[in-house]
Structures are given as structure tokens and as C-alpha cells.
Design an enzyme around this catalytic site. Structure first.
Site, PDB file in Angstrom:
ATOM      1  N   HIS A  35      -0.834  -2.201   6.502  1.00  9.87           N
ATOM      2  CA  HIS A  35      -1.911  -3.200   6.534  1.00  9.87           C
ATOM      3  C   HIS A  35      -2.388  -3.447   7.969  1.00  9.87           C
ATOM      4  O   HIS A  35      -2.744  -4.555   8.335  1.00  9.87           O
ATOM      5  CB  HIS A  35      -1.472  -4.513   5.866  1.00  9.87           C
ATOM      6  CG  HIS A  35      -1.349  -4.369   4.368  1.00  9.87           C
ATOM      7  ND1 HIS A  35      -2.446  -4.379   3.540  1.00  9.87           N
ATOM      8  CD2 HIS A  35      -0.276  -4.166   3.582  1.00  9.87           C
ATOM      9  CE1 HIS A  35      -2.036  -4.218   2.283  1.00  9.87           C
ATOM     10  NE2 HIS A  35      -0.728  -4.073   2.282  1.00  9.87           N
ATOM     11  N   THR A  36      -2.329  -2.399   8.776  1.00 10.89           N
ATOM     12  CA  THR A  36      -2.864  -2.493  10.137  1.00 10.89           C
ATOM     13  C   THR A  36      -4.171  -1.718  10.256  1.00 10.89           C
ATOM     14  O   THR A  36      -4.912  -1.921  11.210  1.00 10.89           O
ATOM     15  CB  THR A  36      -1.868  -1.902  11.161  1.00 10.89           C
ATOM     16  OG1 THR A  36      -1.467  -0.620  10.685  1.00 10.89           O
ATOM     17  CG2 THR A  36      -0.655  -2.780  11.334  1.00 10.89           C
ATOM     18  N   SER A 126       1.214   4.327  -7.117  1.00 13.01           N
ATOM     19  CA  SER A 126       2.567   4.153  -6.582  1.00 13.01           C
ATOM     20  C   SER A 126       2.569   3.926  -5.082  1.00 13.01           C
ATOM     21  O   SER A 126       3.628   3.851  -4.473  1.00 13.01           O
ATOM     22  CB  SER A 126       3.387   5.395  -6.893  1.00 13.01           C
ATOM     23  OG  SER A 126       2.795   6.485  -6.217  1.00 13.01           O
ATOM     24  N   SER A 130      -2.586   8.520  -4.568  1.00 12.69           N
ATOM     25  CA  SER A 130      -3.141   9.494  -5.511  1.00 12.69           C
ATOM     26  C   SER A 130      -4.670   9.447  -5.479  1.00 12.69           C
ATOM     27  O   SER A 130      -5.326  10.481  -5.655  1.00 12.69           O
ATOM     28  CB  SER A 130      -2.600   9.261  -6.921  1.00 12.69           C
ATOM     29  OG  SER A 130      -2.794   7.925  -7.314  1.00 12.69           O
ATOM     30  N   SER A 131      -5.264   8.281  -5.222  1.00  8.31           N
ATOM     31  CA  SER A 131      -6.732   8.233  -5.215  1.00  8.31           C
ATOM     32  C   SER A 131      -7.314   8.928  -3.982  1.00  8.31           C
ATOM     33  O   SER A 131      -8.256   9.712  -4.105  1.00  8.31           O
ATOM     34  CB  SER A 131      -7.253   6.809  -5.354  1.00  8.31           C
ATOM     35  OG  SER A 131      -6.519   5.928  -4.572  1.00  8.31           O
ATOM     36  N   ASP A 175      -5.273   6.474   4.575  1.00  5.10           N
ATOM     37  CA  ASP A 175      -4.868   7.425   3.540  1.00  5.10           C
ATOM     38  C   ASP A 175      -5.678   8.712   3.603  1.00  5.10           C
ATOM     39  O   ASP A 175      -5.139   9.821   3.574  1.00  5.10           O
ATOM     40  CB  ASP A 175      -5.032   6.797   2.149  1.00  5.10           C
ATOM     41  CG  ASP A 175      -4.254   5.508   2.022  1.00  5.10           C
ATOM     42  OD1 ASP A 175      -3.400   5.248   2.886  1.00  5.10           O
ATOM     43  OD2 ASP A 175      -4.509   4.756   1.065  1.00  5.10           O
TER      44      ASP A 175
HETATM   45  C1  GLA Z   1      -3.734   1.206   1.012  1.00  2.69           C
HETATM   46  C2  GLA Z   1      -5.080   1.442   1.722  1.00  2.69           C
HETATM   47  C3  GLA Z   1      -4.863   1.812   3.189  1.00  2.69           C
HETATM   48  C4  GLA Z   1      -3.936   0.823   3.885  1.00  2.69           C
HETATM   49  C5  GLA Z   1      -2.669   0.565   3.053  1.00  2.69           C
HETATM   50  C6  GLA Z   1      -1.812  -0.520   3.635  1.00  2.69           C
HETATM   51  O1  GLA Z   1      -3.025   2.402   0.942  1.00  2.69           O
HETATM   52  O2  GLA Z   1      -5.805   2.477   1.085  1.00  2.69           O
HETATM   53  O3  GLA Z   1      -6.100   1.899   3.841  1.00  2.69           O
HETATM   54  O4  GLA Z   1      -4.599  -0.373   4.161  1.00  2.69           O
HETATM   55  O5  GLA Z   1      -2.980   0.239   1.714  1.00  2.69           O
HETATM   56  O6  GLA Z   1      -1.281  -0.158   4.856  1.00  2.69           O
END
Ligand code: GLA
Length: 392
Positions: A35-36, A126, A130-131, A175
Site C-alpha cells: 500500500h505504498t 488471492s 491474477s487480474s 502489479d
Molecule cells: C493491490 C494493487 C496494488 C497495490 C497493492 C497493495 O495489489 O493492485 O497496486 O496497491 O494492492 O500494496
């Protein structure tokens, strides 16, 4: 999954497999820096060998047809390449549709549609992305199939935009970046404010990377993800009212002392805690990569533990299942570090466990978790995988 098997399945659904190409995109696990990414901080994810496969072939007309081996009951889901709209009934195909929509917005004209068959071995919802995996897979397949020129970072940004705009999830860049840029045996140390990055070799001598899936499903769209993001934005706006912080662009710009000195500007206690997580997690991530570079794996593990505690107490995104697993894991012999990974609210933990203790770790944690929650966890001992590729 093999290319041969994908071709066979393609032929079963679409008639034959002449001229079909097969592509793969990985999932990712974030080692630390949670969450950064939408707070201008650092993240440290890596690609994993699990991911999503696509067998794909151009069509003569403008139809685009999707079929997933994971959701066979849905049958073929059909759209037209010149009419792409979000539609709840189109289920997972909204991800690829969103990506194609973004590619079209770049001015690319598609000469025809395609047939696509997909299979994923990532557990869905999970926290292993996956998305983002299906998004990057689609973009990579389009690049190859239609001869589009697009680099990896552009791919990551485009896929993030697709998820934000088409699917309505305000995710950060981590991601899609980790997946598009994945490199075997390396994690990616990314500064999400500047997109400067560095590949860091992951040499785990005598230590395994173990992922534990809580099998408690997490729906990112319906979750409190967007709410957390808004809370951080509110805290940032309030901090900017102070003379000392008036020029900061993100929470990632702050060191802990400056943050604490100005904390009274943040009116709500809850927003203060959300911001404190964003600030301290960014610092932990910087320290963790430093530790890894100095071969201080124990220190890295301690930072993972602190990360989980901050996600539990300040950010409040863990929940019963992830905390039960965390408690069970942190007391096992040979555990160097463990923490939840991904958005939270269910999903997975990532742990570093000494080779000789992995079997007992899985056995003990599995028992304790099922006893306390009635759910069975799944365990994966994994290597760090590579990025998107074509199967030859
Ligand atoms: C999800 C979001 C990412 C990130 C994480 C938390 O995976 O798609 O962008 O914010 O949560 O670190």
C-alpha cells in the site's frame, strides 16, 4: 501447462488450432512495500512461476471471443473489437477488453478480432495479481499478434490505466510493473514516484520463499481498497497545510521525524494511522532492500514482520484469516520473516523459511489454521519467475 495442451484445448473450443500462438504472463508476489505504490513510496515485488496462459488466433471478422478453462461453465464470451464496454455479465473478460480499449485509445486500429483461450494456475482473488496477469498477458499477446510497438513500462502503465478506467479499481502501478518487467531470480525495487527501478538478485541460500494462501477470497473492486487510498489522500492534503510539508507531493516524500512533527495537522485519528503506515512502510522497504544487498536476511525478515503488524494495526487490511496464519507462522522454527502480501482483506502471506524447516512449517501452520478457522490453506514453495513470454 504446456503449449501442446493449450493448443488441444483451443481446438476443442474453436474447432482447430492451426496458426494459434501461446503466451504466458506471470503473477507476482510483493516481498515488502505494501500500500505504498499509490502513495509515491517504494515497493519490492517479484514475478512468480505461476501465472496465466493464452492461446490466441486472429479472426477474419471483428468478433473477439474468450473462453477460460478455469470457468468452463461460462462458455464462450463474445464482444466486438469496435464496441468495447464494461459489462458485469462479461465477467473476467472485462480485463482484456479494458486493455484493448486502452490500446485503441493510442490510435491503434485493429484490422480484425481474435479467438482467445485462457488458463491460469494462480489462485484467483488471492493477492497474487491474477487480474494484472491477465491484463499484461492480453497486452503482450496484442503486441505480438498485431505487430504493435510498445515497451514493457508502457505496457505496465497501459494495463494499470485499463484497470483504473475500465474496471473502476484505483490500483497503483506495482502489479502491472512487476509482471511486465519480471526477471528470473530477481525482485524489482521500484520507486513508484519516479518509476526508477533496479533489479535486485534474490539469492536465498538455504531459504525458501513460501506463499500461503488463506483461501479467504478477496474482491478488490468491492473491498475497502479505494477507501484506504482516499484516507491517505485526505491525510496528505491536511499535512500540506503545514509550512514544513507544503511542498511534498506524496506521503513517500516524508521521513518519519518530519511526519511525526506535523501529525497534528491530520485531523482524524484514523487518517493519521493510514498515513503512518504509508510513511513507515516506505522506510521499511528502503531498509529491507539495503539489508538484502548486505546479505542481512534476518534483518530483512524482521522488517517483513513489522510490515505485517503495521498493516494489521495501522492500515487494518489483514483480518482474522491472515492474522491467524501470521500468528501461527511467526512462532515456527526456521521462519526468518512472514507477512501478508497484496491488497489484504484475505489472500496470501509470503514467508522466508529455512529449507530444513519447510515441511514442519507447512504441517504445523496448516493444522493450526484449519483448527481455528475451519478453512484449509494452500502452500506454494516457489522460485522467482521471469516476465511475459511466448511458448515455443
Ligand atoms: C493491490 C494493487 C496494488 C497495490 C497493492 C497493495 O495489489 O493492485 O497496486 O496497491 O494492492 O500494496
Amino acid at each position: 501447462m504446456t503449449k501442446k495442451k493449450m493448443l488441444e484445448e483451443f481446438a476443442k473450443v474453436y474447432g482447430d488450432s492451426e496458426g494459434v500462438r501461446v503466451f504466458f504472463a506471470p503473477g507476482r508476489v510483493n516481498l515488502i512495500g505494501e500500500h505504498t505504490d499509490y502513495n509515491g513510496g517504494h515497493v519490492f515485488p517479484c514475478a512468480i512461476p505461476l501465472g496465466t496462459y493464452a492461446a490466441i488466433r486472429k479472426r477474419e471478422d471483428s468478433k473477439i471471443r474468450f473462453f477460460s478453462l478455469n470457468y468452463e461453465q461460462n462458455g464462450i464470451i463474445e464482444s466486438r473489437i469496435n464496441n468495447l464496454k464494461y459489462n458485469k455479465n462479461d465477467k473476467w473478460t472485462n480485463y482484456p477488453k479494458g486493455v484493448i480499449d486502452q490500446i485503441k485509445k493510442l490510435g491503434v486500429a485493429f484490422s480484425s478480432g481474435f479467438d482467445m483461450l485462457v488458463y491460469g494456475d494462480l489462485p484467483s482473488s488471492s493477492g497474487l495479481s491474477s487480474s494484472a496477469s491477465i491484463e499484461v498477458l492480453t497486452c503482450f499477446s496484442m503486441i505480438k499478434l498485431y505487430g504493435i510497438k510498445m515497451g514493457k513500462i508502457k505496457t505496465a502503465k497501459l494495463c494499470q490505466k485499463a484497470e483504473n478506467e475500465f474496471c473502476g479499481v484505483n490500483c497503483g502501478i506495482m502489479d502491472q510493473f512487476a509482471i511486465a518487467m519480471g526477471k528470473k531470480h530477481h525482485a524489482i525495487y521500484l520507486d513508484t514516484a519516479s518509476l526508477e527501478y533496479e533489479y535486485v538478485p534474490i539469492k536465498l541460500d538455504g531459504v525458501k520463499l513460501v506463499i500461503t494462501c488463506s483461501n479467504k477470497k478477496r474482491g478488490l473492486g468491492s473491498s475497502k481498497y479505494n477507501e484506504r487510498r482516499a484516507e491517505c489522500e485526505a491525510a496528505l492534503e491536511m499535512l500540506k497545510e503545514s509550512e514544513e510539508c507544503k511542498d511534498i507531493k506524496t506521503l513517500g516524500d516524508l521521513d518519519f521525524e518530519t511526519f511525526e512533527r506535523n501529525k497534528d495537522f491530520i485531523k482524524e485519528e484514523v487518517n493519521y494511522r493510514r498515513a503512518r503506515h504509508a510513511v513507515t512502510e516506505n522506510i521499511r522497504t528502503i531498509q529491507a532492500v539495503e539489508a538484502l544487498n548486505n546479505n542481512e536476511i534476518e534483518k530483512f525478515g524482521q522488517l517483513m514482520i513489522q510490515s505485517h503488524l503495521s498493516l494489521r494495526d495501522d492500515y487494518e487490511v489483514t483480518g482474522l484469516e491472515l492474522d491467524t496464519l501470521f500468528d501461527a507462522q511467526s512462532k515456527q522454527e526456521g521462519v526468518i520473516g512472514t507477512r501478508m502480501t497484496g491488497a489484504g482483506f484475505g489472500g496470501c502471506l509470503v514467508s522466508l523459511v529455512k529449507d530444513e524447516n519447510v515441511d514442519a512449517f507447512i504441517e504445523n501452520v496448516s493444522k493450526e489454521y484449519t483448527k481455528k478457522t475451519g478453512i484449509e490453506a494452500s502452500f506454494y514453495a516457489l522460485d522467482v519467475g521471469g516476465g511475459p513470454r511466448e511458448l515455443r
